[in-house]
Write an enzyme that holds these catalytic residues in place. Structure first.
Site, PDB file in Angstrom:
ATOM      1  N   GLY A  98      36.463   4.195 -45.212  1.00  0.00           N
ATOM      2  CA  GLY A  98      36.329   5.437 -44.447  1.00  0.00           C
ATOM      3  C   GLY A  98      36.141   6.647 -45.355  1.00  0.00           C
ATOM      4  O   GLY A  98      36.094   6.521 -46.586  1.00  0.00           O
ATOM      5  N   LEU A 121      38.193   9.199 -46.069  1.00  0.00           N
ATOM      6  CA  LEU A 121      39.315   9.372 -46.994  1.00  0.00           C
ATOM      7  C   LEU A 121      39.445   8.176 -47.928  1.00  0.00           C
ATOM      8  O   LEU A 121      39.673   8.347 -49.136  1.00  0.00           O
ATOM      9  CB  LEU A 121      40.624   9.554 -46.199  1.00  0.00           C
ATOM     10  CG  LEU A 121      41.888   9.591 -47.053  1.00  0.00           C
ATOM     11  CD1 LEU A 121      41.870  10.765 -48.025  1.00  0.00           C
ATOM     12  CD2 LEU A 121      43.131   9.647 -46.164  1.00  0.00           C
ATOM     13  N   VAL A 137      43.712  -4.242 -39.359  1.00  0.00           N
ATOM     14  CA  VAL A 137      45.136  -3.961 -39.107  1.00  0.00           C
ATOM     15  C   VAL A 137      45.609  -4.494 -37.758  1.00  0.00           C
ATOM     16  O   VAL A 137      46.808  -4.568 -37.506  1.00  0.00           O
ATOM     17  CB  VAL A 137      45.461  -2.444 -39.233  1.00  0.00           C
ATOM     18  CG1 VAL A 137      45.220  -1.956 -40.657  1.00  0.00           C
ATOM     19  CG2 VAL A 137      44.690  -1.619 -38.219  1.00  0.00           C
ATOM     20  N   ALA A 146      41.912   3.700 -39.129  1.00  0.00           N
ATOM     21  CA  ALA A 146      42.176   4.225 -37.787  1.00  0.00           C
ATOM     22  C   ALA A 146      40.889   4.205 -36.975  1.00  0.00           C
ATOM     23  O   ALA A 146      39.791   4.143 -37.532  1.00  0.00           O
ATOM     24  CB  ALA A 146      42.705   5.656 -37.864  1.00  0.00           C
ATOM     25  N   TYR A 147      41.061   4.265 -35.667  1.00  0.00           N
ATOM     26  CA  TYR A 147      39.925   4.508 -34.759  1.00  0.00           C
ATOM     27  C   TYR A 147      39.902   6.020 -34.581  1.00  0.00           C
ATOM     28  O   TYR A 147      40.752   6.587 -33.889  1.00  0.00           O
ATOM     29  CB  TYR A 147      40.167   3.759 -33.453  1.00  0.00           C
ATOM     30  CG  TYR A 147      39.095   3.938 -32.400  1.00  0.00           C
ATOM     31  CD1 TYR A 147      37.748   4.099 -32.731  1.00  0.00           C
ATOM     32  CD2 TYR A 147      39.430   3.920 -31.053  1.00  0.00           C
ATOM     33  CE1 TYR A 147      36.778   4.246 -31.748  1.00  0.00           C
ATOM     34  CE2 TYR A 147      38.469   4.064 -30.065  1.00  0.00           C
ATOM     35  CZ  TYR A 147      37.138   4.234 -30.429  1.00  0.00           C
ATOM     36  OH  TYR A 147      36.178   4.388 -29.444  1.00  0.00           O
ATOM     37  N   THR A 148      38.961   6.682 -35.261  1.00  0.00           N
ATOM     38  CA  THR A 148      39.018   8.139 -35.402  1.00  0.00           C
ATOM     39  C   THR A 148      38.058   8.902 -34.484  1.00  0.00           C
ATOM     40  O   THR A 148      38.005  10.131 -34.558  1.00  0.00           O
ATOM     41  CB  THR A 148      38.712   8.549 -36.865  1.00  0.00           C
ATOM     42  OG1 THR A 148      37.421   8.036 -37.212  1.00  0.00           O
ATOM     43  CG2 THR A 148      39.749   8.005 -37.819  1.00  0.00           C
ATOM     44  N   TYR A 167      43.690   9.951 -28.522  1.00  0.00           N
ATOM     45  CA  TYR A 167      43.782   9.830 -29.983  1.00  0.00           C
ATOM     46  C   TYR A 167      45.101  10.425 -30.472  1.00  0.00           C
ATOM     47  O   TYR A 167      45.848   9.794 -31.234  1.00  0.00           O
ATOM     48  CB  TYR A 167      42.590  10.548 -30.627  1.00  0.00           C
ATOM     49  CG  TYR A 167      42.674  10.697 -32.129  1.00  0.00           C
ATOM     50  CD1 TYR A 167      42.422   9.625 -32.973  1.00  0.00           C
ATOM     51  CD2 TYR A 167      43.006  11.928 -32.714  1.00  0.00           C
ATOM     52  CE1 TYR A 167      42.498   9.770 -34.363  1.00  0.00           C
ATOM     53  CE2 TYR A 167      43.079  12.085 -34.087  1.00  0.00           C
ATOM     54  CZ  TYR A 167      42.827  10.997 -34.908  1.00  0.00           C
ATOM     55  OH  TYR A 167      42.908  11.139 -36.275  1.00  0.00           O
ATOM     56  N   LYS A 222      48.427   8.452 -32.210  1.00  0.00           N
ATOM     57  CA  LYS A 222      48.989   8.837 -33.516  1.00  0.00           C
ATOM     58  C   LYS A 222      50.458   9.237 -33.370  1.00  0.00           C
ATOM     59  O   LYS A 222      51.295   8.869 -34.192  1.00  0.00           O
ATOM     60  CB  LYS A 222      48.187  10.005 -34.102  1.00  0.00           C
ATOM     61  CG  LYS A 222      46.820   9.629 -34.613  1.00  0.00           C
ATOM     62  CD  LYS A 222      46.952   8.818 -35.892  1.00  0.00           C
ATOM     63  CE  LYS A 222      45.618   8.517 -36.519  1.00  0.00           C
ATOM     64  NZ  LYS A 222      45.750   7.702 -37.737  1.00  0.00           N
TER      65      LYS A 222
END
Ligand SMILES: NC(=O)c1ccc[n+]([C@@H]2O[C@H](COP(=O)([O-])OP(=O)(O)OC[C@H]3O[C@@H](n4cnc5c(N)ncnc54)[C@H](OP(=O)(O)O)[C@@H]3O)[C@@H](O)[C@H]2O)c1
Length: 278
Positions: A10, A12, A35, A58-60, A123, A127
């Protein structure tokens, strides 16, 4: 120190892989480190025995999460719990990436780490629920909230604006959402420091300063020397599936307490524009 990064492909994750030297770092993408697969995650962590795990997977897609809440919770909450269980069993430290979207955006002063969560989107809820459960399972973990990330190697706001500005005389950008732009490179450097220090608890890390998306876009276009006009509009004029907080500025006091001082977002943007030219 041995380090395992989930979500290494990703925005990051790529910055972490580029910036991290001096430790033994293994980066996993969705193909080799999904994951959602609890047994696989446990097996990876058991074999690698990392001192530290960074969970950047993550699913962003914030609007996508609204349309597909099952996937959002399966990846962002349940996937995070799988990694936390594996970390607990292996005695590894965990740094989990969370978001300013855990807040409702009704404050008018920067959010501190102990402000109440009240997410308005799927989302944000995925989180927020992950944060709560992780801190129960692994009280020594680090929950790092960041915001408005940009950088090389993926879709991001400055890249979109620069592409639009190159082909249009004017662009409309929302001026009623305020937050903190964050360069993936600066965030990666902060994460490396936090892992080395073994920081626990909730920490807010963004570039310094805040702006609206309109102000951010204006700075991007100006920095690139483009003649495009940037026009302020309201969120109501641009239909999005997921609601966004009107104000999600994260206070830097928690990161300053652990010795992290971030450059301003304007400085970060200049470096990103230079990096993009290479
Ligand atoms: N970007 C932002 O503005 C922002 C703001 C606040 C917080 N955050 C958080 O910061 C973290 C990093 O964000 P980012 O912008 O780097 O995200 P990103 O570019 O969307 O990358 C997410 C990574 O997660 C991987 N992934 C997705 N589903 C997975 C699964 N089931 N198992 C394993 N890996 C999976 C993706 O793999 P594929 O690419 O192969 O799908 C990708 O490598 C995330 O936790 C995000 O929620 C981001």
């Amino acid at each position: 120190m041995r380090v395992t990064i989930f979500g290494a492909s990703g925005l990051l994750g790529q910055a972490l892989m580029r910036e991290w030297s001096g430790d033994s770092v293994t980066g996993l993408g969705v193909e080799d480190g999904n994951v959602r697969d609890k047994d696989l995650v446990a097996e990876i962590v058991r074999k690698q025995q990392p001192a530290c795990i960074v969970l950047a997977a993550a699913y962003t897609d914030v609007d996508g999460c609204e349309a597909n809440p099952e996937l959002a919770f399966a990846v962002n909450r349940d996937g995070a719990l799988n990694v936390a269980d594996a970390a607990r069993q292996a005695g590894a430290k965990l740094l989990f990436l969370s978001s300013d979207y855990v807040f409702d955006g009704t404050k008018t002063t920067p959010y501190e780490t102990d402000d109440a969560r009240n997410p308005q989107s799927v989302y944000g809820r995925s989180k927020a629920e992950a944060e709560v459960r992780l801190l129960e399972i692994l009280p020594g973990c680090c929950v790092l909230r960041t915001a408005w990330m940009f950088g090389m190697g993926g879709k991001c706001f400055p890249d979109t604006i620069l592409k639009l500005a190159a082909s249009r005389p004017a662009i409309d950008v929302v001026n009623d959402q305020r937050g903190c732009p964050t360069y993936s490179v600066d965030l990666a450097r902060a994460i490396i420091q936090l892992c080395r220090k073994g920081t626990s608890g909730i920490v807010h890390v963004t570039n310094a300063g805040d702006c609206s998306w309109f102000e951010f876009a204006r700075e991007i276009v100006k920095g690139a020397g483009l003649p495009t006009e940037v026009r302020p509009v309201s969120s109501a004029q641009i239909a999005r599936r997921a609601p966004r907080p009107a104000y999600s500025v994260l206070s830097p006091s928690s990161s300053q307490r652990v010795g992290i001082v971030m450059p301003t977002w304007q400085d970060a943007l200049r470096r990103y524009v230079e990096e993009r030219k290479d």
